[in-house]
Write an enzyme that holds these catalytic residues in place. Structure first.
Site, PDB file in Angstrom:
ATOM      1  N   PRO A  25       0.851  -1.197   0.000  1.00 47.92           N
ATOM      2  CG  PRO A  25      -0.631  -1.512   1.762  1.00 47.92           C
ATOM      3  CD  PRO A  25       0.655  -2.005   1.187  1.00 47.92           C
ATOM      4  CG  HIS A  26       2.036   2.829  -3.277  1.00 46.41           C
ATOM      5  ND1 HIS A  26       1.688   1.546  -3.641  1.00 46.41           N
ATOM      6  CD2 HIS A  26       1.843   3.601  -4.366  1.00 46.41           C
ATOM      7  CE1 HIS A  26       1.300   1.549  -4.914  1.00 46.41           C
ATOM      8  NE2 HIS A  26       1.388   2.776  -5.367  1.00 46.41           N
ATOM      9  N   GLY A  27       1.199   5.772  -1.141  1.00 44.61           N
ATOM     10  CA  GLY A  27       0.584   7.018  -1.551  1.00 44.61           C
ATOM     11  C   GLY A  27       1.489   8.193  -1.271  1.00 44.61           C
TER      12      GLY A  27
END
Length: 153
Positions: free
Chosen positions: A66-68
């Site tokens: 998960p990334h952002g």
């Protein structure tokens, strides 16, 4: 760039409690906040949820990244959590996910963000490495394994 540059030992959890995708994103965010108290958990959760709406970051073989990007951050930060039981993370292979590597980058850092994602993805392609992480008894051992594997040429 090395993973040790953005993954602190305090941001590693050896036995996460989350059982759903939403709980995973919250636990990863809480782990990041414990390691970096200036971050806001609600903003981290929102950024990770927003990215998941585009498609699952479960890349298969029990791994999700998960990334952002988050406004106001000055450097790349990560958290790593192991789920001993596995979570349905809507992974591309349909299998439960056990290894979660959350990555949050400053808003204007496309190059650094993409390099970090590529490095993490490459590292976790190795089945022996994934197995060693799952067998590691503590967060300190997990962090040491990640740093050691990442230092290999």
């Amino acid at each position: 760039m090395r993973i040790a540059d953005f993954l602190s030992p305090q941001a590693v959890v050896a036995d996460m409690q989350a059982r759903t995708k939403a709980e995973v994103l919250r636990e990863l965010s809480a782990t990041l906040v414990r390691a970096h108290p200036t971050l806001r958990e609600d903003r981290l959760v929102a950024v990770l949820q927003e990215r998941e709406k585009l498609g699952s970051t479960g890349i298969g073989e029990g791994v999700a990244i998960p990334h952002g990007k988050l406004a106001g951050m000055d450097s790349l930060q990560a958290a790593f959590c192991v789920s001993r039981t596995g979570v349905d993370f809507e992974s591309i292979d349909g299998k439960p996910t056990h290894l979660f590597f959350a990555l949050v980058a400053p808003e204007n850092s496309a190059g650094v963000h993409l390099k970090a994602l590529a490095r993490i993805s490459r590292l976790f392609k190795n089945p022996r490495f994934r197995a060693a992480i799952l067998e590691a008894p503590s967060a300190a051992d997990i962090h040491a394994l990640i740093v050691q594997e990442d230092a290999r040429p």
